[in-house]
Design an enzyme around this catalytic site. Structure first.
Site, PDB file in Angstrom:
ATOM      1  N   SER A 110       4.088   2.522   8.305  1.00 22.81           N
ATOM      2  CA  SER A 110       3.844   1.503   7.408  1.00 22.81           C
ATOM      3  C   SER A 110       5.080   1.291   6.333  1.00 22.81           C
ATOM      4  O   SER A 110       5.865   1.989   6.124  1.00 22.81           O
ATOM      5  CB  SER A 110       2.621   1.926   6.399  1.00 22.81           C
ATOM      6  OG  SER A 110       1.229   1.715   6.895  1.00 22.81           O
ATOM      7  N   ASP A 143      -0.153  -7.532   1.783  1.00 19.33           N
ATOM      8  CA  ASP A 143       0.236  -6.225   1.757  1.00 19.33           C
ATOM      9  C   ASP A 143       1.945  -6.061   1.831  1.00 19.33           C
ATOM     10  O   ASP A 143       2.610  -5.843   2.802  1.00 19.33           O
ATOM     11  CB  ASP A 143      -0.004  -5.389   2.815  1.00 19.33           C
ATOM     12  CG  ASP A 143       0.125  -3.813   2.925  1.00 19.33           C
ATOM     13  OD1 ASP A 143       0.616  -3.447   1.735  1.00 19.33           O
ATOM     14  OD2 ASP A 143      -0.172  -3.082   3.843  1.00 19.33           O
ATOM     15  N   HIS A 186       0.729  -1.208   0.210  1.00 22.68           N
ATOM     16  CA  HIS A 186       0.114   0.069  -0.145  1.00 22.68           C
ATOM     17  C   HIS A 186       0.853   1.288   0.049  1.00 22.68           C
ATOM     18  O   HIS A 186       0.461   2.334  -0.354  1.00 22.68           O
ATOM     19  CB  HIS A 186      -1.100   0.003   1.062  1.00 22.68           C
ATOM     20  CG  HIS A 186      -0.437   0.499   2.482  1.00 22.68           C
ATOM     21  ND1 HIS A 186      -0.175  -0.512   3.436  1.00 22.68           N
ATOM     22  CD2 HIS A 186      -0.528   1.377   3.144  1.00 22.68           C
ATOM     23  CE1 HIS A 186      -0.030   0.278   4.491  1.00 22.68           C
ATOM     24  NE2 HIS A 186      -0.028   1.495   4.251  1.00 22.68           N
TER      25      HIS A 186
END
Ligand code: ARG
Length: 273
Positions: free
Chosen positions: A223, A128, A79
């Site tokens: 992230s 992811d 992402h």
């Protein structure tokens, strides 16, 4: 020309912000930003995890973390790459640094190409994971080893992991200058997936880590960064910061990409590792 450039910058920043927000799958989005960086952590001892990467646009704007895994390769979240995929020329990777305000403390590498897991699903956030190939060889930085089967089998309830990162894009006040670290215990998948918690959203390609009572967690902007695990004195990467309901909320641990399940893809993508 200058105007065009400015517009491009704006569009890109918006894209990144949007996709970071989307990575928060829960509808009660507003609560999602109660904490805006590694929550409840400490400053990491400078340069102790030199494989830690900061992904940047225009060399300035930190938007995600990553980890140097060897060769010319940096592991991150799909992402994170999703938003910048078409702008590889503007993306760079900063390795070995500690303070965002001291760019010379680390080194910038240009991006050669992105590899996103073909099974990445931006609604469920399944798979992811992505790999960034750099243009130059990385010098003087020890890569973080990835977890092996035997180590994965040893992971149970009491295992403690470390997550690290620089915090959130777009929420300047809360963004730390120095690299932060937090220790979080493993949360059993069944428990994490139970009705009172993530209610079935945790696939086998994800793992949960955090405290029942909340208070410590990774958060927006972390992230793509590594979740690491100490096995007999060596730190191995077993997760990638992926998503969560808010940050450090009681009952909602951080959700990390489960590298163990995706090792085959990593090895296939980067055979020389
Ligand atoms: N999706 C976020 C990002 O793009 C990371 C969120 C991690 N959340 C958590 N509660 N651990 O930076």
């Amino acid at each position: 020309m200058k105007k065009l450039m400015q517009m491009a910058v704006l569009a890109l920043c918006q894209l990144i912000l949007l996709s970071a927000a989307n990575a928060n799958t829960n509808p009660e989005e507003t609560r999602a930003y109660s904490g805006i960086r590694i929550v409840g952590g400490d400053e990491l001892s400078p340069f102790s995890r030199p494989y830690m990467a900061s992904l940047r646009v225009f060399g300035e704007i930190h938007f995600c973390g990553g980890a140097y895994i060897g060769g010319k390769y940096v592991l991150t979240a799909a992402h994170c790459v999703e938003a910048v995929e078409d702008y590889a020329d503007f993306v760079s990777v900063w390795l070995g640094g500690h303070k965002l305000s001291e760019p010379d403390g680390g080194r910038f590498y240009q991006v050669a190409r992105f590899y996103t897991h073909p099974g990445y699903d931006n609604e469920t956030i399944d798979n992811d994971i992505a790999i960034i190939e750099l243009q130059q060889d990385v010098e003087g930085i020890e890569p973080v080893p990835l977890i092996s089967e035997e180590q994965f089998d040893g992971i149970q309830k009491a295992s403690v992991f470390e997550a690290m990162g620089w915090g959130s894009l777009g929420y300047d006040k809360g963004q730390p200058d120095t690299l932060q670290v937090v220790q979080v215990p493993y949360v059993d998948r069944e428990l994490c997936n139970s009705r009172k918690h993530y209610n079935g959203a945790i696939t086998k390609n994800m793992l949960c880590a955090g405290f029942d009572e909340g208070g410590k967690d990774s958060c927006q902007g972390d992230s793509g960064g590594p979740l690491i695990y100490n096995h007999q004195g060596t730190w191995y990467q077993l997760g990638v910061v992926s998503w969560g309901y808010g940050c450090a909320e009681p009952g909602y641990p951080g959700v990390y990409t489960n590298i163990f399940e995706l090792l085959d893809w990593v090895k296939q993508t980067v055979p020389e590792l």
